[in-house]
Design an enzyme around this catalytic site. Structure first.
Site, PDB file in Angstrom:
ATOM      1  N   CYS A  74      17.184 -40.867 -13.380  1.00  0.00           N
ATOM      2  CA  CYS A  74      17.900 -42.022 -13.912  1.00  0.00           C
ATOM      3  C   CYS A  74      17.442 -43.300 -13.224  1.00  0.00           C
ATOM      4  CB  CYS A  74      19.400 -41.812 -13.723  1.00  0.00           C
ATOM      5  SG  CYS A  74      20.412 -43.196 -14.300  1.00  0.00           S
ATOM      6  N   CYS A  84      21.825 -39.105 -18.166  1.00  0.00           N
ATOM      7  CA  CYS A  84      21.916 -38.842 -16.739  1.00  0.00           C
ATOM      8  C   CYS A  84      23.038 -37.826 -16.513  1.00  0.00           C
ATOM      9  CB  CYS A  84      22.232 -40.149 -16.012  1.00  0.00           C
ATOM     10  SG  CYS A  84      22.644 -39.929 -14.268  1.00  0.00           S
ATOM     11  N   THR A 108      19.185 -16.532 -38.459  1.00  0.00           N
ATOM     12  CA  THR A 108      20.067 -16.419 -37.301  1.00  0.00           C
ATOM     13  C   THR A 108      20.603 -15.003 -37.175  1.00  0.00           C
ATOM     14  OG1 THR A 108      22.166 -17.136 -36.330  1.00  0.00           O
ATOM     15  CG2 THR A 108      21.963 -17.339 -38.716  1.00  0.00           C
ATOM     16  N   ASN A 156      19.467 -24.835 -33.602  1.00  0.00           N
ATOM     17  CA  ASN A 156      18.170 -25.197 -33.039  1.00  0.00           C
ATOM     18  C   ASN A 156      18.225 -26.536 -32.317  1.00  0.00           C
ATOM     19  OD1 ASN A 156      17.193 -22.846 -34.186  1.00  0.00           O
ATOM     20  ND2 ASN A 156      16.562 -23.865 -36.071  1.00  0.00           N
ATOM     21  N   ILE A 157      17.366 -26.655 -31.307  1.00  0.00           N
ATOM     22  CA  ILE A 157      17.295 -27.887 -30.514  1.00  0.00           C
ATOM     23  C   ILE A 157      15.982 -28.622 -30.752  1.00  0.00           C
ATOM     24  CG2 ILE A 157      18.848 -26.995 -28.734  1.00  0.00           C
ATOM     25  CD1 ILE A 157      16.328 -26.392 -27.033  1.00  0.00           C
ATOM     26  N   ASP A 158      15.212 -28.160 -31.750  1.00  0.00           N
ATOM     27  CA  ASP A 158      13.855 -28.684 -31.929  1.00  0.00           C
ATOM     28  C   ASP A 158      13.786 -29.976 -32.733  1.00  0.00           C
ATOM     29  OD1 ASP A 158      14.179 -27.788 -34.634  1.00  0.00           O
ATOM     30  OD2 ASP A 158      13.393 -25.812 -34.076  1.00  0.00           O
ATOM     31  N   PRO A 189       8.624 -20.347 -30.636  1.00  0.00           N
ATOM     32  CA  PRO A 189       9.086 -18.968 -30.452  1.00  0.00           C
ATOM     33  C   PRO A 189      10.595 -18.865 -30.557  1.00  0.00           C
ATOM     34  CG  PRO A 189       8.532 -19.957 -28.337  1.00  0.00           C
ATOM     35  CD  PRO A 189       8.091 -20.940 -29.394  1.00  0.00           C
ATOM     36  N   ASP A 190      11.054 -17.697 -30.988  1.00  0.00           N
ATOM     37  CA  ASP A 190      12.488 -17.453 -30.931  1.00  0.00           C
ATOM     38  C   ASP A 190      12.860 -17.127 -29.482  1.00  0.00           C
ATOM     39  OD1 ASP A 190      12.188 -14.693 -30.303  1.00  0.00           O
ATOM     40  OD2 ASP A 190      11.893 -14.235 -32.407  1.00  0.00           O
ATOM     41  N   PHE A 191      14.108 -16.715 -29.284  1.00  0.00           N
ATOM     42  CA  PHE A 191      14.561 -16.511 -27.921  1.00  0.00           C
ATOM     43  C   PHE A 191      14.448 -15.060 -27.447  1.00  0.00           C
ATOM     44  CE2 PHE A 191      15.995 -20.654 -28.706  1.00  0.00           C
ATOM     45  CZ  PHE A 191      16.271 -21.256 -27.487  1.00  0.00           C
ATOM     46  N   ARG A 192      14.864 -14.096 -28.274  1.00  0.00           N
ATOM     47  CA  ARG A 192      15.062 -12.753 -27.742  1.00  0.00           C
ATOM     48  C   ARG A 192      14.149 -11.671 -28.308  1.00  0.00           C
ATOM     49  NH1 ARG A 192      20.541 -14.688 -28.057  1.00  0.00           N
ATOM     50  NH2 ARG A 192      21.406 -14.971 -25.982  1.00  0.00           N
ATOM     51  N   HIS A 237      24.095 -26.720 -30.856  1.00  0.00           N
ATOM     52  CA  HIS A 237      23.642 -26.491 -29.490  1.00  0.00           C
ATOM     53  C   HIS A 237      22.901 -27.702 -28.924  1.00  0.00           C
ATOM     54  CE1 HIS A 237      23.889 -21.863 -30.243  1.00  0.00           C
ATOM     55  NE2 HIS A 237      25.053 -22.450 -30.169  1.00  0.00           N
ATOM     56  N   ALA A 293      17.030 -19.989 -35.099  1.00  0.00           N
ATOM     57  CA  ALA A 293      15.635 -20.109 -34.670  1.00  0.00           C
ATOM     58  C   ALA A 293      14.649 -19.534 -35.669  1.00  0.00           C
ATOM     59  CB  ALA A 293      15.461 -19.430 -33.319  1.00  0.00           C
ATOM     60  N   CYS A 308      20.763 -44.556 -11.112  1.00  0.00           N
ATOM     61  CA  CYS A 308      21.336 -43.858  -9.951  1.00  0.00           C
ATOM     62  C   CYS A 308      20.431 -42.790  -9.357  1.00  0.00           C
ATOM     63  CB  CYS A 308      22.688 -43.252 -10.318  1.00  0.00           C
ATOM     64  SG  CYS A 308      22.554 -41.784 -11.388  1.00  0.00           S
ATOM     65  N   ASN A 347      17.060 -13.723 -44.251  1.00  0.00           N
ATOM     66  CA  ASN A 347      16.813 -13.335 -42.871  1.00  0.00           C
ATOM     67  C   ASN A 347      15.946 -12.080 -42.847  1.00  0.00           C
ATOM     68  OD1 ASN A 347      17.544 -14.154 -40.165  1.00  0.00           O
ATOM     69  ND2 ASN A 347      18.649 -12.228 -39.962  1.00  0.00           N
TER      70      ASN A 347
END
Length: 391
Positions: free
Chosen positions: A224, A198, A265, A171-173, A97-100, A190, A88, A227, A289
């Site tokens: 979905c 779905c 990281t 990262n998921i961005d 933003p980072d997570f923690r 991740h 992140a 369904c 870092n």
């Protein structure tokens, strides 16, 4: 972000020992238990030799443990395949933003969602019962509101120079994709917002990024069309397995690597953190870092089956280099030494202008404040004798 553990190291290695015991014992035609016991010891010696690097050759490839030493190595014939491990911390200058982090991190700012505890927003069990908080957060953090950072474009430059073997990202961005990396260049450990599915195991219909964006910004829970189950972006929640691609690429990539570059990281989330130990014992590793990470007590490493912790400061250090500070500035410092600084700055400006033109907006990106036009501060490599943002 998530800390799924699809292949627990202790269970996996215990299984290997058990299989080896059965195999060795069955193959004994004479000698009985004594022969089986010796075979078990041989297996364990080989296992710990592989895992902890005991008895393996540690060739020193860097002429000095500094950023300059890494630069000379990168310019040599020995360095042809680079793996990047990123978290992140490479996206915070884009405004994500980072997570923690205690006050600015994502987990510290979730009170308005009335969660039982902050991590619940990324737990699959909680999501299935209460998807609303996640999608409200997703609207705030939706990927296409941000532009890639200098770090992302440095990785792209590695690709253009023919040096990038793979980029493994926590990262998921999706900013690695936006910066110009292709799916084959990436292992999104991740998961990613790029696609959605779905959640019904009997359906699993796939949806596009644009479809998900429309639902999120309309304020409705994505359902979905087939369904009516909830549709979730393909990011890995607590309680879900990592993508199969993570494990298949890990098996083939790391022994080929000539250099490992780790950026932004905390190396606290498993199994991603264990990747630093997958390269050969001679492979140099550069950490860019805000703080030193990846250092592990040797006894703990042996207990959980993870060797190869980072060693920046001991008298035995021979391949690990840390540059402590802002990740963008670290990339600029390395690019400067490599003679790529102007090329990197031009690439960032060109690509940000292209993204703004596509959006029909000239809104400045927070990344440009860090910026391609500024020279990096003096490098703060760390080695005694001679950062990240946790996910």
């Amino acid at each position: 972000m998530a800390e799924p553990d699809p292949s627990d190291p202790l269970e996996t290695q215990a299984g290997k020992v058990h299989e080896a015991q059965n195999s060795d014992t069955d193959s004994d035609t004479e000698g009985g238990a004594a022969g089986g016991g010796e075979a078990e010891m041989d297996f364990l010696r080989n296992f710990f030799s592989q895992t902890l690097g005991l008895g393996s050759q540690k060739e020193r490839l860097l002429d000095e443990l500094t950023l300059e030493g890494v630069t000379r190595y990168m310019q040599s014939e020995r360095c042809r395949k680079v793996i990047c491990l990123v978290g992140a911390g490479i996206s915070t200058s884009a405004g994500i933003p980072d997570f923690r982090s205690p006050t600015t991190g994502l987990y510290a700012n979730l009170e308005k969602y009335h969660l039982p505890y902050p991590e619940a927003i990324f737990e699959i069990g909680y999501f299935k019962k209460h998807p609303e908080p996640f999608f409200a957060l997703a609207k705030e953090l939706y990927p296409d509101q941000f532009k890639p950072t200098i770090c992302h474009y440095f990785i792209r430059l590695l690709k253009e120079k023919g040096l990038l073997l793979r980029c493994y990202t926590q990262n998921i961005d999706t900013l690695e994709r936006v910066a110009g990396l292709e799916p084959e260049d990436l292992v999104e450990a991740h998961g990613t917002f790029h696609t959605s599915h779905c959640i019904s195991p009997l359906c699993r219909r796939e949806y596009t990024l644009n479809w998900m964006k429309e639902k999120i910004f309309s304020g409705t829970i994505p359902k979905c069309e087939k369904c009516q189950s909830v549709v979730k972006p393909d990011i890995i929640f607590f309680g879900e397995n990592l993508p199969a691609r993570f494990f298949s690429c890990m098996q083939s990539d790391f022994l080929k690597a000539d250099l490992l570059i780790i950026m932004g990281t905390s190396l606290q989330v498993q199994p991603f953190a264990s990747l630093i130990s997958k390269v050969s014992l001679s492979t140099p590793r550069l950490l860019i870092n805000k703080e030193k990470t990846g250092q592990m007590d040797p006894f703990l490493g042996m207990m959980i089956g993870l060797g190869g912790a980072m060693d920046f400061d001991s008298k035995k250090a021979y391949r690990d280099v840390s540059w402590l500070g802002d990740c963008d500035q670290g990339c600029l410092a390395l690019a400067d030494l490599l003679g790529w600084k102007k090329e990197l700055e031009d690439l960032v400006r060109k690509e940000h202008a292209r993204i703004d033109a596509q959006k029909g907006s000239g809104t400045p990106n927070p990344t440009t404040d860090a910026s391609p036009g500024k020279s990096p501060p003096p490098a703060k490599e760390s080695r005694s004798t001679e950062g990240e943002r946790p996910q």
